[in-house]
Design a protein around this motif. Sequence first.
Motif, PDB file in Angstrom:
ATOM      1  N   GLY A  32       0.788  -1.220   0.000  1.00  0.00           N
ATOM      2  CA  GLY A  32       0.000   0.000   0.000  1.00  0.00           C
ATOM      3  C   GLY A  32       0.827   1.280   0.000  1.00  0.00           C
ATOM      4  N   LEU A  33       0.241   2.326  -0.564  1.00  0.00           N
ATOM      5  CA  LEU A  33       0.787   3.681  -0.524  1.00  0.00           C
ATOM      6  C   LEU A  33      -0.280   4.577   0.090  1.00  0.00           C
ATOM      7  N   VAL A  34       0.034   5.215   1.203  1.00  0.00           N
ATOM      8  CA  VAL A  34      -0.930   6.079   1.873  1.00  0.00           C
ATOM      9  C   VAL A  34      -1.029   7.404   1.117  1.00  0.00           C
ATOM     10  N   LEU A  35      -2.245   7.765   0.722  1.00  0.00           N
ATOM     11  CA  LEU A  35      -2.487   9.019   0.016  1.00  0.00           C
ATOM     12  C   LEU A  35      -2.970  10.108   0.968  1.00  0.00           C
ATOM     13  N   SER A  36      -3.753   9.710   1.972  1.00  0.00           N
ATOM     14  CA  SER A  36      -4.221  10.663   2.984  1.00  0.00           C
ATOM     15  C   SER A  36      -4.495   9.901   4.274  1.00  0.00           C
ATOM     16  N   GLY A  37      -4.510  10.629   5.409  1.00  0.00           N
ATOM     17  CA  GLY A  37      -4.698   9.980   6.700  1.00  0.00           C
ATOM     18  C   GLY A  37      -3.418   9.290   7.138  1.00  0.00           C
ATOM     19  N   ASN A  38      -3.542   8.192   7.848  1.00  0.00           N
ATOM     20  CA  ASN A  38      -2.372   7.392   8.196  1.00  0.00           C
ATOM     21  C   ASN A  38      -2.794   5.956   8.472  1.00  0.00           C
ATOM     22  N   VAL A  39      -1.826   5.062   8.413  1.00  0.00           N
ATOM     23  CA  VAL A  39      -2.055   3.625   8.566  1.00  0.00           C
ATOM     24  C   VAL A  39      -1.053   3.089   9.577  1.00  0.00           C
ATOM     25  N   GLN A  40      -1.503   2.196  10.440  1.00  0.00           N
ATOM     26  CA  GLN A  40      -0.632   1.599  11.444  1.00  0.00           C
ATOM     27  C   GLN A  40      -0.476   0.109  11.179  1.00  0.00           C
ATOM     28  N   VAL A  41       0.768  -0.359  11.221  1.00  0.00           N
ATOM     29  CA  VAL A  41       1.096  -1.780  11.070  1.00  0.00           C
ATOM     30  C   VAL A  41       1.565  -2.271  12.429  1.00  0.00           C
ATOM     31  N   PHE A  42       0.933  -3.332  12.958  1.00  0.00           N
ATOM     32  CA  PHE A  42       1.267  -3.780  14.305  1.00  0.00           C
ATOM     33  C   PHE A  42       0.989  -5.265  14.464  1.00  0.00           C
ATOM     34  N   THR A  43       1.510  -5.814  15.545  1.00  0.00           N
ATOM     35  CA  THR A  43       1.209  -7.185  15.931  1.00  0.00           C
ATOM     36  C   THR A  43       0.663  -7.184  17.359  1.00  0.00           C
ATOM     37  N   ASP A  44      -0.065  -8.219  17.702  1.00  0.00           N
ATOM     38  CA  ASP A  44      -0.567  -8.414  19.064  1.00  0.00           C
ATOM     39  C   ASP A  44      -0.010  -9.727  19.596  1.00  0.00           C
ATOM     40  N   ASP A  45       0.463  -9.718  20.862  1.00  0.00           N
ATOM     41  CA  ASP A  45       0.915 -10.979  21.445  1.00  0.00           C
ATOM     42  C   ASP A  45      -0.278 -11.730  22.026  1.00  0.00           C
ATOM     43  N   PHE A  46      -0.043 -12.890  22.628  1.00  0.00           N
ATOM     44  CA  PHE A  46      -1.143 -13.735  23.093  1.00  0.00           C
ATOM     45  C   PHE A  46      -1.914 -13.103  24.246  1.00  0.00           C
ATOM     46  N   GLU A  47      -1.335 -12.080  24.898  1.00  0.00           N
ATOM     47  CA  GLU A  47      -2.033 -11.380  25.972  1.00  0.00           C
ATOM     48  C   GLU A  47      -2.746 -10.126  25.478  1.00  0.00           C
ATOM     49  N   GLY A  48      -2.658  -9.878  24.171  1.00  0.00           N
ATOM     50  CA  GLY A  48      -3.326  -8.719  23.607  1.00  0.00           C
ATOM     51  C   GLY A  48      -2.516  -7.442  23.620  1.00  0.00           C
ATOM     52  N   ASN A  49      -1.242  -7.518  23.996  1.00  0.00           N
ATOM     53  CA  ASN A  49      -0.383  -6.333  23.993  1.00  0.00           C
ATOM     54  C   ASN A  49       0.026  -6.002  22.568  1.00  0.00           C
ATOM     55  N   ARG A  50      -0.064  -4.722  22.222  1.00  0.00           N
ATOM     56  CA  ARG A  50       0.193  -4.288  20.859  1.00  0.00           C
ATOM     57  C   ARG A  50       1.635  -3.826  20.687  1.00  0.00           C
ATOM     58  N   MET A  51       2.279  -4.304  19.635  1.00  0.00           N
ATOM     59  CA  MET A  51       3.619  -3.870  19.262  1.00  0.00           C
ATOM     60  C   MET A  51       3.522  -3.159  17.921  1.00  0.00           C
ATOM     61  N   MET A  52       3.770  -1.850  17.925  1.00  0.00           N
ATOM     62  CA  MET A  52       3.670  -1.063  16.709  1.00  0.00           C
ATOM     63  C   MET A  52       4.889  -1.295  15.825  1.00  0.00           C
ATOM     64  N   MET A  53       4.665  -1.687  14.585  1.00  0.00           N
ATOM     65  CA  MET A  53       5.748  -1.878  13.638  1.00  0.00           C
ATOM     66  C   MET A  53       6.012  -0.611  12.832  1.00  0.00           C
ATOM     67  N   ALA A  54       4.943   0.084  12.451  1.00  0.00           N
ATOM     68  CA  ALA A  54       5.109   1.298  11.646  1.00  0.00           C
ATOM     69  C   ALA A  54       3.855   2.146  11.722  1.00  0.00           C
ATOM     70  N   ASN A  55       4.057   3.456  11.715  1.00  0.00           N
ATOM     71  CA  ASN A  55       2.976   4.427  11.581  1.00  0.00           C
ATOM     72  C   ASN A  55       3.198   5.117  10.241  1.00  0.00           C
ATOM     73  N   VAL A  56       2.373   4.809   9.249  1.00  0.00           N
ATOM     74  CA  VAL A  56       2.648   5.175   7.861  1.00  0.00           C
ATOM     75  C   VAL A  56       1.859   6.421   7.486  1.00  0.00           C
ATOM     76  N   LEU A  57       2.559   7.436   7.002  1.00  0.00           N
ATOM     77  CA  LEU A  57       1.980   8.737   6.682  1.00  0.00           C
ATOM     78  C   LEU A  57       1.831   8.908   5.174  1.00  0.00           C
ATOM     79  N   PRO A  58       1.101   9.942   4.733  1.00  0.00           N
ATOM     80  CA  PRO A  58       0.931  10.162   3.284  1.00  0.00           C
ATOM     81  C   PRO A  58       2.266  10.235   2.541  1.00  0.00           C
ATOM     82  N   GLY A  59       2.332   9.515   1.426  1.00  0.00           N
ATOM     83  CA  GLY A  59       3.562   9.458   0.646  1.00  0.00           C
ATOM     84  C   GLY A  59       4.463   8.306   1.024  1.00  0.00           C
ATOM     85  N   GLU A  60       4.076   7.552   2.068  1.00  0.00           N
ATOM     86  CA  GLU A  60       4.883   6.407   2.508  1.00  0.00           C
ATOM     87  C   GLU A  60       4.173   5.103   2.159  1.00  0.00           C
TER      88      GLU A  60
END
Length: 212
Positions: A47-75
Amino acid sequence: LLRRVPLFAGLSAVERAAALSLLEAGIHRYGRGEYLHRMGEPLNHFGLVLSGNVQVFTDDFEGNRMMMANVLPGETFGESLCYLEKPAAPVNILSPTESDVMWLRLTGIRAPGADPFAFSLFSRFTAMLAARALDMNERIQILSKMSLREKLCTFLSEWEKRSGKKTFTVPFDRATLAAYLAVNRTALSRELSAMQKEGLIEFYRSSFKILR
């Protein structure tokens, strides 16, 4: 915006149109809180973000979120998983705000044959993968720090360097920054306040200044 994306930078309007056709480009609008992709599903496009933003993340078995990337327009995001054709991509992809995303496929350039333009486009794509590897190395440098303060100092120093300014803004709210640093949100807020009281930094919301 496309002219600033490494995959299309320097191409003429005609060449960009040809590239979008080869990459089977399609645009989709997502609502606030809508998932673009869920863990365990295949990801056969990136994907290529055109507007807004997109978050890529994983969740462990306890539901804790690990953010991999916060993707902004043009990324872009998802390039490696798309390239590797993983049958079960190990990430979630979410639109925390309303966003427009251009989805792209590699089918038309993966086996370019004798077409020099398709070959050059694939070379641009592999260069993007190399740049992403460097970005991940910076992330590893942050996460490898033992203490929360060391993680914050490394993170803020990196963003100051990127911006080239004394006062800079990071594309994270407190919850997202905590997930990105893999730390507790309350502990993060407490540490930021302590660093400000000690005269190490100044901040207001997502705007920071490192004091020397």
